[in-house]
Design a protein around this motif. Structure first.
Motif, mmCIF file in Angstrom:
data_model
loop_
_atom_site.group_PDB
_atom_site.id
_atom_site.type_symbol
_atom_site.label_atom_id
_atom_site.label_comp_id
_atom_site.label_asym_id
_atom_site.label_seq_id
_atom_site.Cartn_x
_atom_site.Cartn_y
_atom_site.Cartn_z
ATOM 1 N N ARG A 53 49.857 42.563 42.803
ATOM 2 C CA ARG A 53 49.155 42.675 44.074
ATOM 3 C C ARG A 53 47.748 42.061 43.986
ATOM 4 O O ARG A 53 47.192 41.917 42.887
ATOM 5 N N GLU A 54 47.205 41.711 45.156
ATOM 6 C CA GLU A 54 45.842 41.155 45.176
ATOM 7 C C GLU A 54 44.845 42.232 44.772
ATOM 8 O O GLU A 54 44.932 43.384 45.215
ATOM 9 N N ARG A 55 43.910 41.844 43.935
ATOM 10 C CA ARG A 55 42.917 42.785 43.436
ATOM 11 C C ARG A 55 41.521 42.232 43.659
ATOM 12 O O ARG A 55 41.332 41.033 43.857
ATOM 13 N N HIS A 79 38.472 37.865 44.596
ATOM 14 C CA HIS A 79 39.820 38.360 44.895
ATOM 15 C C HIS A 79 40.822 37.499 44.126
ATOM 16 O O HIS A 79 40.754 36.258 44.188
ATOM 17 N N ARG A 81 45.027 37.466 42.102
ATOM 18 C CA ARG A 81 46.320 38.118 41.857
ATOM 19 C C ARG A 81 47.056 37.370 40.744
ATOM 20 O O ARG A 81 46.843 36.168 40.543
#
Length: 266
Positions: A53-55, A79, A81
């Motif tokens: 998932r995008e972090r 951001h 991933r």
């Protein structure tokens, strides 16, 4: 004997057998049987779960010197991933730490190549430079950098005061420029309106003079035609005289003076 593992949505499982990578597990439930190897030894099976998932990674308080030797403290929000879980786990010891250091170094390189004025007037350029610098590197260890936005720029206190004064002077100059431009536009509009009014008045006066001249010419033409008609037909002139006398006779206040030739007999 079997073990069980569940790989959740948004994750991938990396299966290792005796420390060697074996396969990528998609989301779902898996049984991990303990393999018995030659000689009776049981193989050890492990699953490392990787979050796809995008972090968000917040890189705070990086103090960097600009090209004109001004110390700037910058905060960057990144951001990212994972796109290749095998590369992210196998090629670097901790991909989050690697993203942090790569973005930090990219920010230092970018800021060191820009002067203070360029940074203040084009912060987006700084973010674009950082992203362009790290996206190729991060792809090598299976991570996609989605954004690297400069959140805050903090300057030394004395420089901040100078900047505030400069910004205040710039805003005042811009306000005065807008006011001067508005005044000039208004005066130009008024001058144009006056010129248009004068032009319209001149055109109307010229048209009135032309109409009067045309009327005078027409009246003279009619008089000339009447004179010619009376000259050719004297009876018409006599008839006109009688009509005039009749009109005067209908007016009680009119006075007619008729002269008679006086014949004196001596």
């Amino acid at each position: 004997m079997t073990d069980e593992v569940i790989v959740r949505s948004g994750f991938r499982g990396l299966r290792y057998v005796d420390g060697r990578f074996d396969q990528v597990l998609e989301p779902g439930r898996y049984e991990l049987p303990r393999r018995r190897l030659l000689g009776g030894r049981v193989a050890t099976v492990d699953v490392v779960q990787v979050d796809l998932r995008e972090r968000e990674l917040n890189i705070k308080g990086q103090e960097i010197l600009t090209a004109d030797k001004v110390a700037v403290r910058v905060n960057i929000i990144t951001h990212f991933r994972v796109t290749d879980p095998v590369a992210a786990v196998e090629r670097v010891s901790d991909y989050s730490d690697r993203v942090y250091s790569d973005v930090q170094l990219a920010a230092r390189r970018s800021l060191a190549s820009m002067n203070l004025e360029a940074i203040l007037t084009n912060r987006n350029q700084l973010s674009e430079d950082i992203l362009r610098d790290v996206e190729g590197v991060s792809a090598g260890y299976g991570v996609q950098i989605i954004r690297a936005d400069v959140k805050d720029l903090v300057f030394p206190g004395n420089l901040q005061d100078v900047m505030n004064r400069v910004l205040t002077a710039q805003r005042l100059a811009e306000a005065q420029m807008v006011e001067a431009r508005t005044k000039a536009d208004r005066e130009l509009l008024e001058a144009t309106s006056r010129a248009d009014a004068a032009r319209l008045a001149a055109e109307a006066d010229a048209e009135a003079k032309r109409i009067r001249a045309d009327a005078e010419v027409d009246a003279l033409r009619r008089l000339a035609e009447a004179a010619e008609a009376y000259a050719q037909h004297p009876a018409l002139l006599r008839l006109r005289e009688l009509e005039t006398l009749g009109a005067l006779g209908a007016n009680a206040s009119a006075r007619l003076y008729i002269g008679f030739d006086k014949h004196v007999n001596e």
